[in-house]
Design a protein around this motif. Structure first.
Motif, PDB file in Angstrom:
ATOM      1  N   GLU A  21       0.838  -1.206   0.000  1.00  0.00           N
ATOM      2  CA  GLU A  21       0.000   0.000   0.000  1.00  0.00           C
ATOM      3  C   GLU A  21       0.869   1.251   0.000  1.00  0.00           C
ATOM      4  OE1 GLU A  21      -3.871   1.943   2.295  1.00  0.00           O
ATOM      5  OE2 GLU A  21      -2.935   0.113   3.077  1.00  0.00           O
ATOM      6  N   LEU A  22       1.962   1.212   0.749  1.00  0.00           N
ATOM      7  CA  LEU A  22       2.892   2.340   0.737  1.00  0.00           C
ATOM      8  C   LEU A  22       3.479   2.519  -0.655  1.00  0.00           C
ATOM      9  CD1 LEU A  22       4.619   4.548   2.083  1.00  0.00           C
ATOM     10  CD2 LEU A  22       6.245   2.765   2.719  1.00  0.00           C
ATOM     11  N   THR A  23       3.847   1.412  -1.312  1.00  0.00           N
ATOM     12  CA  THR A  23       4.402   1.484  -2.666  1.00  0.00           C
ATOM     13  C   THR A  23       3.417   2.151  -3.615  1.00  0.00           C
ATOM     14  OG1 THR A  23       5.733  -0.500  -2.298  1.00  0.00           O
ATOM     15  CG2 THR A  23       5.334   0.141  -4.585  1.00  0.00           C
ATOM     16  N   ARG A  24       2.142   1.769  -3.508  1.00  0.00           N
ATOM     17  CA  ARG A  24       1.119   2.384  -4.362  1.00  0.00           C
ATOM     18  C   ARG A  24       0.969   3.867  -4.051  1.00  0.00           C
ATOM     19  NH1 ARG A  24      -1.540  -2.611  -3.317  1.00  0.00           N
ATOM     20  NH2 ARG A  24      -2.743  -1.672  -1.620  1.00  0.00           N
ATOM     21  N   THR A  25       1.063   4.205  -2.768  1.00  0.00           N
ATOM     22  CA  THR A  25       0.917   5.612  -2.370  1.00  0.00           C
ATOM     23  C   THR A  25       2.073   6.446  -2.912  1.00  0.00           C
ATOM     24  OG1 THR A  25      -0.229   4.943  -0.338  1.00  0.00           O
ATOM     25  CG2 THR A  25       0.659   7.173  -0.404  1.00  0.00           C
ATOM     26  N   LEU A  26       3.282   5.918  -2.825  1.00  0.00           N
ATOM     27  CA  LEU A  26       4.441   6.635  -3.372  1.00  0.00           C
ATOM     28  C   LEU A  26       4.283   6.851  -4.879  1.00  0.00           C
ATOM     29  CD1 LEU A  26       7.277   4.730  -1.460  1.00  0.00           C
ATOM     30  CD2 LEU A  26       6.664   7.133  -1.161  1.00  0.00           C
ATOM     31  N   GLU A  27       3.827   5.823  -5.585  1.00  0.00           N
ATOM     32  CA  GLU A  27       3.621   5.944  -7.030  1.00  0.00           C
ATOM     33  C   GLU A  27       2.524   6.952  -7.331  1.00  0.00           C
ATOM     34  OE1 GLU A  27       4.101   5.215 -11.148  1.00  0.00           O
ATOM     35  OE2 GLU A  27       5.369   5.047  -9.359  1.00  0.00           O
ATOM     36  N   GLU A  28       1.492   6.965  -6.509  1.00  0.00           N
ATOM     37  CA  GLU A  28       0.396   7.928  -6.690  1.00  0.00           C
ATOM     38  C   GLU A  28       0.919   9.359  -6.655  1.00  0.00           C
ATOM     39  OE1 GLU A  28      -2.956   9.792  -3.765  1.00  0.00           O
ATOM     40  OE2 GLU A  28      -2.694   7.615  -3.676  1.00  0.00           O
ATOM     41  N   TYR A  29       1.769   9.669  -5.672  1.00  0.00           N
ATOM     42  CA  TYR A  29       2.311  11.026  -5.567  1.00  0.00           C
ATOM     43  C   TYR A  29       3.289  11.327  -6.700  1.00  0.00           C
ATOM     44  CZ  TYR A  29       0.166  12.079  -1.055  1.00  0.00           C
ATOM     45  OH  TYR A  29      -0.736  12.356  -0.054  1.00  0.00           O
ATOM     46  N   ARG A  30       4.041  10.309  -7.141  1.00  0.00           N
ATOM     47  CA  ARG A  30       4.976  10.535  -8.243  1.00  0.00           C
ATOM     48  C   ARG A  30       4.233  10.906  -9.521  1.00  0.00           C
ATOM     49  NH1 ARG A  30       6.934   8.508 -12.631  1.00  0.00           N
ATOM     50  NH2 ARG A  30       5.521   6.725 -12.562  1.00  0.00           N
ATOM     51  N   VAL A  31       3.123  10.224  -9.761  1.00  0.00           N
ATOM     52  CA  VAL A  31       2.340  10.495 -10.960  1.00  0.00           C
ATOM     53  C   VAL A  31       1.616  11.839 -10.843  1.00  0.00           C
ATOM     54  CG1 VAL A  31       0.356   9.708 -12.316  1.00  0.00           C
ATOM     55  CG2 VAL A  31       2.061   8.053 -11.509  1.00  0.00           C
ATOM     56  N   ARG A  32       1.174  12.154  -9.650  1.00  0.00           N
ATOM     57  CA  ARG A  32       0.389  13.376  -9.446  1.00  0.00           C
ATOM     58  C   ARG A  32       1.202  14.632  -9.697  1.00  0.00           C
ATOM     59  NH1 ARG A  32      -1.997  14.884  -3.591  1.00  0.00           N
ATOM     60  NH2 ARG A  32      -2.820  12.759  -3.773  1.00  0.00           N
ATOM     61  N   ASP A  33       2.476  14.656  -9.271  1.00  0.00           N
ATOM     62  CA  ASP A  33       3.254  15.899  -9.322  1.00  0.00           C
ATOM     63  C   ASP A  33       4.661  15.582  -9.825  1.00  0.00           C
ATOM     64  OD1 ASP A  33       4.830  18.259  -8.554  1.00  0.00           O
ATOM     65  OD2 ASP A  33       3.060  18.841  -7.397  1.00  0.00           O
ATOM     66  N   GLU A  34       5.055  16.268 -10.907  1.00  0.00           N
ATOM     67  CA  GLU A  34       6.360  15.988 -11.510  1.00  0.00           C
ATOM     68  C   GLU A  34       7.527  16.355 -10.602  1.00  0.00           C
ATOM     69  OE1 GLU A  34       6.618  20.228 -13.987  1.00  0.00           O
ATOM     70  OE2 GLU A  34       6.455  18.319 -15.064  1.00  0.00           O
ATOM     71  N   ARG A  35       7.268  17.100  -9.546  1.00  0.00           N
ATOM     72  CA  ARG A  35       8.336  17.470  -8.616  1.00  0.00           C
ATOM     73  C   ARG A  35       8.669  16.344  -7.645  1.00  0.00           C
ATOM     74  NH1 ARG A  35       5.813  22.714  -6.026  1.00  0.00           N
ATOM     75  NH2 ARG A  35       4.096  21.214  -5.906  1.00  0.00           N
ATOM     76  N   VAL A  36       7.886  15.266  -7.646  1.00  0.00           N
ATOM     77  CA  VAL A  36       8.096  14.143  -6.734  1.00  0.00           C
ATOM     78  C   VAL A  36       8.988  13.104  -7.395  1.00  0.00           C
ATOM     79  CG1 VAL A  36       7.001  12.298  -5.426  1.00  0.00           C
ATOM     80  CG2 VAL A  36       5.873  14.541  -5.610  1.00  0.00           C
ATOM     81  N   ARG A  37      10.070  12.745  -6.734  1.00  0.00           N
ATOM     82  CA  ARG A  37      10.975  11.705  -7.208  1.00  0.00           C
ATOM     83  C   ARG A  37      10.948  10.567  -6.205  1.00  0.00           C
ATOM     84  NH1 ARG A  37      16.231  14.384 -10.010  1.00  0.00           N
ATOM     85  NH2 ARG A  37      15.134  15.947 -11.254  1.00  0.00           N
ATOM     86  N   VAL A  38      10.949   9.337  -6.683  1.00  0.00           N
ATOM     87  CA  VAL A  38      10.816   8.178  -5.811  1.00  0.00           C
ATOM     88  C   VAL A  38      11.894   7.156  -6.136  1.00  0.00           C
ATOM     89  CG1 VAL A  38       9.323   6.288  -5.055  1.00  0.00           C
ATOM     90  CG2 VAL A  38       8.325   8.522  -5.603  1.00  0.00           C
ATOM     91  N   ALA A  39      12.499   6.628  -5.091  1.00  0.00           N
ATOM     92  CA  ALA A  39      13.431   5.502  -5.233  1.00  0.00           C
ATOM     93  C   ALA A  39      13.134   4.525  -4.111  1.00  0.00           C
ATOM     94  CB  ALA A  39      14.881   5.986  -5.173  1.00  0.00           C
ATOM     95  N   ALA A  40      13.600   3.275  -4.285  1.00  0.00           N
ATOM     96  CA  ALA A  40      13.361   2.258  -3.274  1.00  0.00           C
ATOM     97  C   ALA A  40      14.584   1.379  -3.104  1.00  0.00           C
ATOM     98  CB  ALA A  40      12.144   1.412  -3.640  1.00  0.00           C
ATOM     99  N   HIS A  41      14.909   1.050  -1.863  1.00  0.00           N
ATOM    100  CA  HIS A  41      15.969   0.091  -1.572  1.00  0.00           C
ATOM    101  C   HIS A  41      15.397  -1.332  -1.618  1.00  0.00           C
ATOM    102  CE1 HIS A  41      18.563   3.191   0.869  1.00  0.00           C
ATOM    103  NE2 HIS A  41      18.609   3.395  -0.445  1.00  0.00           N
ATOM    104  N   ASP A  42      16.215  -2.262  -2.083  1.00  0.00           N
ATOM    105  CA  ASP A  42      15.747  -3.656  -2.101  1.00  0.00           C
ATOM    106  C   ASP A  42      16.000  -4.350  -0.756  1.00  0.00           C
ATOM    107  OD1 ASP A  42      18.468  -3.836  -2.192  1.00  0.00           O
ATOM    108  OD2 ASP A  42      18.549  -4.885  -4.133  1.00  0.00           O
ATOM    109  N   ARG A  43      16.771  -3.694   0.113  1.00  0.00           N
ATOM    110  CA  ARG A  43      16.937  -4.187   1.473  1.00  0.00           C
ATOM    111  C   ARG A  43      17.073  -2.995   2.404  1.00  0.00           C
ATOM    112  NH1 ARG A  43      22.323  -3.891   2.997  1.00  0.00           N
ATOM    113  NH2 ARG A  43      23.798  -3.490   1.273  1.00  0.00           N
ATOM    114  N   ASN A  44      16.710  -3.181   3.648  1.00  0.00           N
ATOM    115  CA  ASN A  44      16.732  -2.085   4.615  1.00  0.00           C
ATOM    116  C   ASN A  44      18.177  -1.701   4.945  1.00  0.00           C
ATOM    117  OD1 ASN A  44      16.660  -1.381   7.876  1.00  0.00           O
ATOM    118  ND2 ASN A  44      15.092  -0.394   6.646  1.00  0.00           N
TER     119      ASN A  44
END
Length: 769
Positions: free
Chosen positions: A282-305
């Motif tokens: 759900e967090l992943t979907r939320t991050l993608e939602e904000y990335r699509v909504r506003d071009e000023r949002v950049r998103v990256a993800a780590h594959d491990r903590n």
């Protein structure tokens, strides 16, 4: 008639409940009660036979049979005097006036508590038969009332005292002449919503006693001070990159965080989000939602903590801005936060670091606990991370120091702040005195659990230790007395001679304990003690000075056969002294910890430090001096005065080494070269008062930082030897000294860089202005 019931003993309290003074006053009152709220600390009640109708315990005399007969008060002006000693969180007493309609807050007056000292306030009784109730404290705990009385005043005297206080302390009239104030009252009262000029005057007088420290006061402050401002075009609109490491936030709080950024009135920003392997779809979907909504949002993800430092560095690598701002994943920015940052960048183009005030959000989203911060305060930053939140840093500078460092998780922001500010001037670190950041204080709300106090404290300790090593500073650091605070100890270099200068006149009862304690309770022994005798005639005093100078070779007695002039006496003492370090010491000082002088000498040997002051207590273990704040009371006041010795103070500042504008000469160290460079104390204009404040300001003007340390603790029997300004000649002299300070230092007395413009200049407790 009212029956007053006695309380025998409160176990574990500070009091024996001898209310004789109240009983005596009650013989002249219609009714006066001490209301004590029943709570768990009051666990041993005896001889109690009634409560008042509010559940308060009536406790006034030791004789449970005493009946005080009613005597009506005459209408008129009275001086209320009270001395309350307590070990509570209380800050004020309150007197209620019952004119026949019961007791209410609307018809009451507050009296700030000066723990163990007399507090005074003028009141007006307008109706014959008025009854009075006195509540000594406003918080649960043990207390005693040492003194309480009302004194009838002439109307002219009362009004004169009221006007003088308003001119000295009220923000609308501060600095006006009495004539100008009276004229303004007479011509503008109706425009301010008052029926008469006297009604406005009394409202202003009451305002100077109000202590704005409650949650309701903060809500009122928000309503008054945080209306949106009109934004003007900026010459420079820097791109601000907001770094947000994300790890399993509560999604509602995360959305509030993101929405507060996207709603910023300042548009030239980017948000760099890094999910540190939360494993939450759900967090992943939320991050993608904000990335699509506003071009000023950049998103990256780590594959491990990889924890917060690595996540922050990933965000930093994504950033393209001129400045970076740090934001936790569930905190909230004020709507115009970045506009005020950009405005500050335009106003101070040479600055590289910016930070703001902040407050907290509770679990319901209500704002509370505002932190109105000091301006750039290098020694306070070594003691605690007071800069974060909101922290904004020059991007090239952050990249230059290598960004965030692994191994400092929990205090990675403190570590970064220490590294980016290292070597910067005061002009390059800008404080924005606005609440721009709302820190969510709920459980589990930060990227790293804020409840892991030992973990964060150890990381902070490591950060400060590394900073000292990297800067090649000859100091060591240990944990402070409170979580996430630190004590930096500067060892004495070599064995410098310290000249302790003690002016005195007679008063062997205070001089002898002072001198004996200095000689016997000071572990640093390489000092000389110069007693400056200002025309003593007391044979016991003269005998003691002769005896102690013969007994201990470190003691010299010098004669100053001139009228009292504190500045001139001390300047004379310095000229006769031999030490490379000067210590100005009052004759009513007694050391508590043996290493007090080691601590102060180690600090004053630092090249950048000018004056060093100590933590001074009254004999009842309440604070007399914890540094000087400019502007309080008109010229200057003591920080945290009357707080109990065990209290942490405003955001722990009573327990932390820090820079301040001035410290008291009751116990002050300074290098001889600095003392001579600024011309010593001002003999001509400041014979008695404010000479230490003036001296410290001259030292600050010469480019040094003054410093206060809580690790040099001494008792101070304040002004015992000199007495009070209680005759017309002394009062005229005092007014001349006030005028000199106002004329000579001007706006500096209301813009103390180590205080905050949102805090009071009336009280000494860091409450709201």
């Amino acid at each position: 008639m009212i029956e007053f019931i006695a309380v025998d003993i409160f176990r574990g309290g500070i009091m024996g409940y001898g209310f004789h003074s109240i009983a005596l006053v009650c013989e002249n009152l219609w009714e006066i009660m001490c209301s004590i709220k029943v709570n768990s600390t009051f666990d041993d009640y005896r001889n109690i036979s009634r409560l008042d109708n509010n559940g308060g315990l009536l406790a006034v005399t030791e004789d449970p049979q005493m009946i005080l007969r009613s005597r009506a008060w005459l209408p008129g002006w009275y001086m209320l005097e009270a001395t309350v000693l307590h070990a509570t969180a209380a800050r004020e007493s309150r007197l209620y006036l019952n004119e026949g309609h019961g007791y209410s807050n609307e018809n009451s007056v507050s009296l700030p508590i000066k723990n163990g000292r007399v507090s005074k306030r003028i009141i007006h009784i307008g109706k014959s038969g008025t009854r009075l109730r006195f509540d000594p404290v406003d918080a649960p705990g043990s207390f005693s009332v040492e003194h309480l009385r009302l004194i009838l005043l002439t109307p002219g005297f009362a009004r004169d005292r009221i006007r003088k206080r308003v001119v000295r302390l009220h923000h609308d009239f501060r600095g006006m002449s009495l004539e100008d104030m009276v004229n303004q009252l007479a011509t503008q009262y109706h425009a301010h919503g008052y029926q008469t000029s006297e009604e406005w005057l009394m409202a202003c007088y009451a305002d100077t006693f109000h202590n704005r420290r409650g949650q309701g006061d903060y809500q009122a402050w928000i309503a008054t001070n945080e209306a949106p401002v009109e934004e003007r075009p900026l010459t420079r609109e820097p791109l601000i990159s907001i770094l947000v490491p994300v790890y399993r936030p509560e999604l509602g709080n995360f959305r509030a965080c993101m929405n507060s950024v996207l709603a910023q009135s300042y548009r030239n920003l980017e948000i760099c989000l890094v999910d540190d392997a939360s494993g939450d779809e759900e967090l992943t979907r939320t991050l993608e939602e904000y990335r699509v909504r506003d071009e000023r949002v950049r998103v990256a993800a780590h594959d491990r903590n990889q924890h917060i430092s690595h996540a922050s560095n990933t965000a930093l690598d994504m950033a393209t801005g001129d400045f970076v701002a740090l934001l936790d994943h569930d905190d909230v920015l004020a709507p115009q936060a970045l506009y005020f940052v950009a405005q500050a960048i335009n106003e101070a183009p040479e600055a590289l670091v910016f930070y703001s005030d902040e407050d907290k959000l509770d679990e319901r989203g209500r704002r509370h606990d505002p932190h109105f911060k000091s301006g750039w305060n290098p020694d306070l930053l070594l003691s605690q991370n007071y800069l974060s939140h909101l922290g904004v840093y020059s991007m090239p500078l952050v990249r230059k120091v290598g960004g965030f460092r692994a191994g400092y998780e929990g205090s990675q922001d403190h570590d970064l702040a220490l590294r980016v500010t290292n070597g910067l001037s005061a002009a390059q670190v800008v404080h924005i005195p606005r609440v721009l950041y709302h820190w969510r204080a709920g459980k589990g709300s930060t990227a790293l659990d804020s409840g892991a106090k030992e973990y964060t404290s150890q990381a902070g300790l490591k950060a400060v230790r590394d900073h000292l090593a990297q800067a090649s500073l000859p100091a060591s650091v240990t944990s402070g007395s409170l979580p996430n605070t630190y004590r930096v100890t500067w060892p004495v270099r070599g064995r410098p001679l310290v000249s302790l200068i003690v002016p005195t006149r007679d008063g062997v009862d205070i001089l002898k304990p002072c001198v004996e304690a200095l000689l016997e309770k000071t572990s640093y022994t390489h000092f000389e003690l110069l007693i400056l005798d200002n025309e003593s005639t007391c044979k016991k005093t003269l005998s003691f000075m002769q005896e102690v100078s013969q007994r201990d070779s470190r003691v010299r007695v010098l004669q100053w056969n001139h009228p009292f002039n504190y500045s001139a006496i001390n300047n004379f003492g310095v000229s006769e002294s031999r030490g490379e370090i000067i210590g100005l010491i009052n004759n009513d000082i007694e050391p508590i910890n043996a290493d007090w002088l080691d601590e102060m000498v180690g600090q004053v040997q630092r090249e950048e430090i000018g004056c060093v002051g100590a933590k001074l207590y009254y004999p009842n273990n309440t604070v007399q001096h914890a540094g000087v704040i400019l502007g309080i009371g008109g010229v200057a006041g003591h920080a945290h005065k009357y707080f109990h010795r065990t209290e942490a103070g405003y955001f722990s500042r009573l327990m932390l080494t820090q820079n301040l504008s001035a410290v008291t000469a009751a116990c002050l160290l300074v290098r001889r070269e600095v003392f001579e460079a600024v011309g010593g104390l001002n003999e001509e204009h400041l014979a008695v008062a404010f000479n230490d404040v003036d001296f410290c300001l001259k030292v600050r003007e010469a480019g040094y930082r003054n410093l206060w340390t809580p690790y040099a603790e001494l008792y101070h029997h304040e002004s015992v030897s000199r007495g009070q300004d209680d005759n017309p000649e002394k009062q005229a002299r005092a007014q001349r000294e006030v005028s000199y300070m106002l004329d000579n230092w001007g706006d500096q007395l209301t813009t103390d860089p180590y205080y905050n413009p949102n805090l009071t200049l009336v009280h000494e407790d860091f409450s709201l202005r």
